[in-house]
Design a protein around this motif. Structure first.
Motif, PDB file in Angstrom:
ATOM      1  N   TYR A   1     -90.745  -9.567  18.576  1.00 23.72           N
ATOM      2  CA  TYR A   1     -89.993  -8.761  17.602  1.00 23.72           C
ATOM      3  C   TYR A   1     -89.510  -7.450  18.240  1.00 23.72           C
ATOM      4  CZ  TYR A   1     -90.759 -11.613  13.409  1.00 23.72           C
ATOM      5  OH  TYR A   1     -90.714 -12.610  12.474  1.00 23.72           O
TER       6      TYR A   1
ATOM      7  N   ARG B   1     -86.525  -8.308  20.179  1.00 21.38           N
ATOM      8  CA  ARG B   1     -85.381  -8.667  19.319  1.00 21.38           C
ATOM      9  C   ARG B   1     -84.714  -7.447  18.699  1.00 21.38           C
ATOM     10  NH1 ARG B   1     -87.870 -13.744  16.078  1.00 21.38           N
ATOM     11  NH2 ARG B   1     -87.801 -15.265  17.759  1.00 21.38           N
ATOM     12  N   ARG B   2     -85.456  -6.347  18.625  1.00 20.91           N
ATOM     13  CA  ARG B   2     -84.834  -5.130  18.073  1.00 20.91           C
ATOM     14  C   ARG B   2     -83.763  -4.590  19.015  1.00 20.91           C
ATOM     15  NH1 ARG B   2     -89.639  -1.637  15.333  1.00 20.91           N
ATOM     16  NH2 ARG B   2     -87.967  -0.127  15.096  1.00 20.91           N
TER      17      ARG B   2
ATOM     18  N   PHE C   1     -74.538 -15.302  13.693  1.00 25.42           N
ATOM     19  CA  PHE C   1     -74.721 -16.733  13.428  1.00 25.42           C
ATOM     20  C   PHE C   1     -73.396 -17.400  13.098  1.00 25.42           C
ATOM     21  CE2 PHE C   1     -78.916 -15.106  13.054  1.00 25.42           C
ATOM     22  CZ  PHE C   1     -79.750 -16.149  13.387  1.00 25.42           C
TER      23      PHE C   1
ATOM     24  N   ASN D   1     -72.578 -19.307  10.670  1.00 29.41           N
ATOM     25  CA  ASN D   1     -72.128 -19.180   9.278  1.00 29.41           C
ATOM     26  C   ASN D   1     -72.296 -17.757   8.750  1.00 29.41           C
ATOM     27  OD1 ASN D   1     -74.834 -19.051   9.156  1.00 29.41           O
ATOM     28  ND2 ASN D   1     -75.139 -20.917   7.973  1.00 29.41           N
TER      29      ASN D   1
ATOM     30  N   ALA E   1     -74.858 -16.115   8.079  1.00 27.67           N
ATOM     31  CA  ALA E   1     -76.256 -15.987   7.630  1.00 27.67           C
ATOM     32  C   ALA E   1     -76.503 -14.665   6.906  1.00 27.67           C
ATOM     33  CB  ALA E   1     -77.229 -16.165   8.802  1.00 27.67           C
TER      34      ALA E   1
ATOM     35  N   LEU F   1     -77.532 -12.298   3.823  1.00 26.66           N
ATOM     36  CA  LEU F   1     -78.533 -12.479   2.767  1.00 26.66           C
ATOM     37  C   LEU F   1     -77.782 -12.478   1.431  1.00 26.66           C
ATOM     38  CD1 LEU F   1     -81.198 -10.034   4.216  1.00 26.66           C
ATOM     39  CD2 LEU F   1     -80.962 -12.480   4.592  1.00 26.66           C
TER      40      LEU F   1
ATOM     41  N   PHE G   1     -79.635  -3.566   5.977  1.00 32.85           N
ATOM     42  CA  PHE G   1     -80.931  -4.251   5.976  1.00 32.85           C
ATOM     43  C   PHE G   1     -81.804  -3.958   7.209  1.00 32.85           C
ATOM     44  CE2 PHE G   1     -83.621  -7.934   6.802  1.00 32.85           C
ATOM     45  CZ  PHE G   1     -84.294  -8.065   5.604  1.00 32.85           C
TER      46      PHE G   1
ATOM     47  N   HIS H   1     -86.438  -0.961   9.792  1.00 36.58           N
ATOM     48  CA  HIS H   1     -87.038  -0.401  11.004  1.00 36.58           C
ATOM     49  C   HIS H   1     -86.975   1.117  11.115  1.00 36.58           C
ATOM     50  CE1 HIS H   1     -87.626  -4.394  12.423  1.00 36.58           C
ATOM     51  NE2 HIS H   1     -86.344  -4.669  12.414  1.00 36.58           N
TER      52      HIS H   1
ATOM     53  N   THR I   1     -79.431 -22.024   5.228  1.00 36.81           N
ATOM     54  CA  THR I   1     -78.272 -21.196   5.587  1.00 36.81           C
ATOM     55  C   THR I   1     -78.615 -20.145   6.653  1.00 36.81           C
ATOM     56  OG1 THR I   1     -78.774 -19.808   3.678  1.00 36.81           O
ATOM     57  CG2 THR I   1     -77.051 -21.463   3.386  1.00 36.81           C
ATOM     58  N   ASP I   2     -79.710 -20.378   7.362  1.00 39.49           N
ATOM     59  CA  ASP I   2     -80.116 -19.516   8.493  1.00 39.49           C
ATOM     60  C   ASP I   2     -80.511 -18.103   8.091  1.00 39.49           C
ATOM     61  OD1 ASP I   2     -79.961 -21.330  10.549  1.00 39.49           O
ATOM     62  OD2 ASP I   2     -77.830 -20.995  10.918  1.00 39.49           O
ATOM     63  N   GLN I   3     -80.703 -17.850   6.796  1.00 37.96           N
ATOM     64  CA  GLN I   3     -81.045 -16.485   6.390  1.00 37.96           C
ATOM     65  C   GLN I   3     -82.436 -16.093   6.902  1.00 37.96           C
ATOM     66  OE1 GLN I   3     -80.067 -15.301   2.288  1.00 37.96           O
ATOM     67  NE2 GLN I   3     -78.897 -17.165   2.116  1.00 37.96           N
TER      68      GLN I   3
ATOM     69  N   THR J   1     -83.919 -17.336   9.622  1.00 37.03           N
ATOM     70  CA  THR J   1     -83.804 -17.129  11.070  1.00 37.03           C
ATOM     71  C   THR J   1     -83.134 -15.795  11.364  1.00 37.03           C
ATOM     72  OG1 THR J   1     -83.409 -19.500  11.147  1.00 37.03           O
ATOM     73  CG2 THR J   1     -83.135 -18.320  13.196  1.00 37.03           C
ATOM     74  N   ALA J   2     -82.108 -15.454  10.557  1.00 39.73           N
ATOM     75  CA  ALA J   2     -81.420 -14.170  10.759  1.00 39.73           C
ATOM     76  C   ALA J   2     -82.417 -13.017  10.596  1.00 39.73           C
ATOM     77  CB  ALA J   2     -80.271 -14.032   9.762  1.00 39.73           C
ATOM     78  N   MET J   3     -83.304 -13.130   9.607  1.00 35.23           N
ATOM     79  CA  MET J   3     -84.321 -12.075   9.430  1.00 35.23           C
ATOM     80  C   MET J   3     -85.221 -11.983  10.658  1.00 35.23           C
ATOM     81  SD  MET J   3     -85.760 -12.244   5.601  1.00 35.23           S
ATOM     82  CE  MET J   3     -84.626 -12.241   4.233  1.00 35.23           C
ATOM     83  N   GLN J   4     -85.658 -13.161  11.142  1.00 33.99           N
ATOM     84  CA  GLN J   4     -86.514 -13.153  12.340  1.00 33.99           C
ATOM     85  C   GLN J   4     -85.783 -12.531  13.514  1.00 33.99           C
ATOM     86  OE1 GLN J   4     -87.349 -17.360  12.219  1.00 33.99           O
ATOM     87  NE2 GLN J   4     -89.488 -17.002  11.711  1.00 33.99           N
ATOM     88  N   MET J   5     -84.472 -12.788  13.601  1.00 34.83           N
ATOM     89  CA  MET J   5     -83.694 -12.210  14.692  1.00 34.83           C
ATOM     90  C   MET J   5     -83.535 -10.703  14.534  1.00 34.83           C
ATOM     91  SD  MET J   5     -83.074 -14.126  17.094  1.00 34.83           S
ATOM     92  CE  MET J   5     -82.134 -12.844  17.896  1.00 34.83           C
ATOM     93  N   MET J   6     -83.656 -10.216  13.286  1.00 36.16           N
ATOM     94  CA  MET J   6     -83.588  -8.769  13.067  1.00 36.16           C
ATOM     95  C   MET J   6     -84.996  -8.168  13.119  1.00 36.16           C
ATOM     96  SD  MET J   6     -80.664  -8.315  10.140  1.00 36.16           S
ATOM     97  CE  MET J   6     -80.943  -9.755   9.145  1.00 36.16           C
ATOM     98  N   ALA J   7     -85.941  -8.953  13.664  1.00 33.87           N
ATOM     99  CA  ALA J   7     -87.335  -8.522  13.798  1.00 33.87           C
ATOM    100  C   ALA J   7     -87.970  -8.209  12.448  1.00 33.87           C
ATOM    101  CB  ALA J   7     -87.450  -7.335  14.753  1.00 33.87           C
ATOM    102  N   VAL J   8     -87.553  -8.930  11.421  1.00 30.01           N
ATOM    103  CA  VAL J   8     -88.167  -8.779  10.093  1.00 30.01           C
ATOM    104  C   VAL J   8     -88.876 -10.100   9.792  1.00 30.01           C
ATOM    105  CG1 VAL J   8     -87.702  -8.490   7.629  1.00 30.01           C
ATOM    106  CG2 VAL J   8     -86.392  -7.180   9.308  1.00 30.01           C
TER     107      VAL J   8
ATOM    108  N   PRO K   1     -90.074 -12.998   7.779  1.00 27.66           N
ATOM    109  CA  PRO K   1     -89.764 -13.539   6.447  1.00 27.66           C
ATOM    110  C   PRO K   1     -91.014 -13.763   5.596  1.00 27.66           C
ATOM    111  CG  PRO K   1     -88.888 -14.969   8.179  1.00 27.66           C
ATOM    112  CD  PRO K   1     -89.692 -13.908   8.844  1.00 27.66           C
TER     113      PRO K   1
END
Lengths: 271, 255
Positions: free
Chosen positions: A81, A84-85, A91, A93, A95, A97, A108, A113, B124-126, B128-135, B137
């Motif tokens: 993590y 990744r920051r 993505f 599509n 992705a 929220l 977000f 963070h 819809t990868d939401q 995974t997108a969170m994990q990629m933002m280091a959040v 889920p």
């Protein structure tokens, strides 16, 4: 600058398979700082899988994936993590929220963070939305956006934390020529003005050739060609020529492996 | 039987699944405290799971209570004990019908919503997108929804029982002519704190079970339209069966 410190992503001898099917067998690839690297290849060659390896979503069966010198297979979730920051990912599509507005989507990662004051956060988000031309859409919900707009919002979200590495997964798929041009221009702008290292995964040869500094062509479990897009176009390799020119048949067959056509048509019953 | 076929046998698969759900619960519990630090997320999930289920719970409670009033009156008057209608209705609702029917309705209303929402976020990868933002889920999506369900269930069960008793009163006292004084005084005298706590315990356990199954199925749904549909169905089936099974176990423990 030495070659080692210049390297952002280093993939060495990676083997990876799913359900007994090998996707990579000895993949080697390097992404250098401040450059746009294109990862191309026919569908099903593991381009998205490679991105998942680079971002630590999956681990290689053998070999190593290093990002900024750190080997993902030795890192815990907290360290992954932390890395990744420093990355942003766009993505296919978007992705976004779906329960948050455009503004909140971009805000977000910042909210998650940092304890940035609301006034500062608002300015930051509006600046990023302005960069992708969607400041006026801040209050819309993701369902109210077109595909191209959603991808631009996702791009604003990907750059809001000022990442050092931006990863684009099929950014041109399903876009009209205008949106495609906008995304293409934005990718180049991010790289030129902010110096962000970029990895673009796509099979749109023409678009990628216009912006990429380095390119890799994946096929048959590894890299079959690498170099500048121009070098790939002029390559003597049959598989590279087939891909770059978009020929239906060649080393990458048009037909999925099947029984003899004539025999199958004449056979009674069965499939 | 070979080792491979033994590992794929139904009991082994079921055991693995129970183990996976238990591990998932441990992961959620580890994220509950951090999730509580974001009260706005919890309040939102309480609204989604609790407030949005109110209408169906209140209507069902009222009608179940009215049926209890009718059936109870019919049965009790055969023994000349129709004054005990209040006690019969109150105990049935508090100890059994309140927690059980609320849990079944909760699985159908809120459980399915949780599963399909999380499943679609996966598709819809939401997530995974969170994990990629280091959040994580688990912290941002799963834990608040789980907690929201666990807190909402006992409250909904209490409202169900309350409305049910009102329904029984409506039919028994207003319609059938049972004395209101006896109805309430006998109820007050017979219902003990243990009966109330049995109902609360049951609804809390059902809340944990249904919410856990709902978030687990959603989080592990195959990311396709069919996969999310199947996961939603599994939530309803597994939650309903588990509610009835746990009800038997808890009732046996309380007796």
């Amino acid at each position: 600058m030495s070659a080692a410190s210049d390297t952002v992503v280093d993939v060495r001898d990676v083997h990876y398979g799913v359900a007994g099917r090998s996707i990579f067998s000895g993949l080697d690839l390097t992404v250098r700082r401040g450059r746009i690297t294109a990862i191309m290849g026919p569908s099903g060659t593991g381009k998205t899988t490679l991105l998942r390896l680079i971002t630590g979503q999956i681990q290689a069966g053998r070999g190593e994936v290093r990002v900024w010198g750190e080997n993902f297979s030795t890192l815990g979730l907290r360290e992954i993590y932390r890395l990744r920051r420093r990355m942003g990912m766009l993505f296919q599509n978007g992705a976004l929220l779906t329960d948050l507005s455009v503004f909140e989507n971009v805000a977000f990662p910042v909210r998650a963070h940092s304890d940035l004051p609301e006034s500062l956060l608002r300015r930051l988000v509006l600046m990023k939305l302005q960069a992708v031309g969607l400041r006026g859409a801040a209050s819309l919900m993701p369902t109210e956006l077109s595909g191209g707009m959603a991808r631009r919002v996702a791009l604003a979200r990907a750059i809001v934390m000022d990442p050092e590495l931006l990863i684009y997964d099929e950014p041109f798929v399903g876009l009209d020529p205008i949106s495609l041009g906008v995304i293409l221009r934005l990718i180049r702008q991010m790289n030129e003005t902010l110096g962000i290292t970029s990895i673009v995964v796509s099979h749109d040869v023409k678009e990628l050739s216009a912006i990429a500094h380095d390119s890799y062509l994946l096929s048959q479990g590894g890299v079959v060609a690498s170099g500048s897009p121009m070098e790939l176009v002029q390559s003597g390799s049959e598989i590279v020529r087939q891909f770059m020119s978009g020929a239906a048949d060649g080393p990458v067959p048009f037909h999925y492996p099947a029984a003899d056509y004539r025999e199958q048509l004449l056979a009674e019953g069965g499939r | 039987m070979s080792r491979r076929s033994l590992a794929e046998s139904p009991p082994a698969v079921a055991l693995r699944r129970i183990g996976a759900v238990a591990l998932f619960l441990v992961r959620i519990l580890g994220q509950c405290l951090p999730a509580l630090r974001q009260p706005q997320l919890l309040v939102r999930q309480l609204y989604n799971a609790g407030a949005r289920s109110l209408v169906i719970i209140m209507l069902s409670g009222l009608f179940v209570g009215m049926v209890l009033g009718l059936q109870g009156f019919d049965l009790l008057q055969r023994f000349g004990s129709e004054d005990a209608l209040g006690v019969a209705a109150a105990l049935s609702l508090l100890k059994e019908l309140g927690p059980v029917v609320t849990s079944l309705l909760f699985a159908g209303r809120a459980g399915t919503a949780l599963t399909s929402e999380i499943g679609l976020m996966r598709a819809t990868d939401q997530l995974t997108a969170m994990q990629m933002m280091a959040v994580d889920p688990m912290r941002r999506v799963v834990a608040p929804r789980f907690l929201g369900g666990v807190i909402a269930m006992p409250l909904l069960a209490a409202i169900f029982s309350g409305l049910g008793l009102f329904g029984a009163h409506l039919v028994g006292v207003q319609l059938m002519g049972v004395d209101a004084g006896s109805f309430w005084s006998q109820t007050q005298g017979a219902v003990k704190l243990e009966d109330v706590s049995e109902g609360i315990t049951k609804s809390l356990v059902f809340g944990v079970a249904v919410s856990l199954i709902a978030v687990y199925e959603g989080y592990h749904a195959t990311p396709t339209a069919e996969g999310v549909g199947l996961a939603t169905t599994r939530t309803v089936v597994a939650s309903s069966v588990l509610t009835l099974l746990l009800d038997y176990v808890l009732t046996a423990m309380f007796l």
